[in-house]
Design an enzyme around this catalytic site. Structure first.
Site, short mmCIF file in Angstrom:
data_model
loop_
_atom_site.label_atom_id
_atom_site.label_comp_id
_atom_site.label_asym_id
_atom_site.label_seq_id
_atom_site.Cartn_x
_atom_site.Cartn_y
_atom_site.Cartn_z
N ASP A 16 6.61 4.96 -0.25
CA ASP A 16 6.39 4.49 -1.61
C ASP A 16 7.46 3.43 -1.83
OD1 ASP A 16 5.96 4.00 -4.26
OD2 ASP A 16 6.61 5.98 -4.94
N ASP A 18 7.75 0.74 -3.91
CA ASP A 18 8.13 0.19 -5.21
C ASP A 18 9.32 0.91 -5.80
OD1 ASP A 18 7.79 -1.58 -7.41
OD2 ASP A 18 7.12 0.16 -8.52
#
Length: 82
Positions: A16, A18
């Site tokens: 992930d 971000d």
């Protein structure tokens, strides 16, 4: 002889990115604003978009691209294309 389980080869690994490994707020803001622009909506500042990041892309688009419910899937597709 070892009692450990047999070794398995890793076939995929997911990150992930971000906010963890990559600061993509500017890119997300650009995608939001290009989507908004396609509907004739005014551009949003990064700080306003940033408040809606973290709860999934559908939430982000729903909160930042004000279109009638019947156009939400289309808006999401436009966002993802950017």
């Amino acid at each position: 002889m070892s009692n450990s389980p047999p070794k398995q080869r890793v076939r995929a690994l997911f990150f992930d990115l971000d906010g963890t490994l990559v600061d993509s707020f500017a890119d997300l803001t650009t995608a939001v604003n290009l989507t908004r622009q396609s509907y004739g909506l005014a551009l949003l500042p990064l700080a306003q978009v940033k408040r809606h990041v973290g709860n999934g892309v559908e939430h982000l688009v729903r909160q930042t691209v004000e279109v009638p419910p019947k156009h939400r899937a289309e808006a999401l597709d436009r966002f993802l294309a950017h």
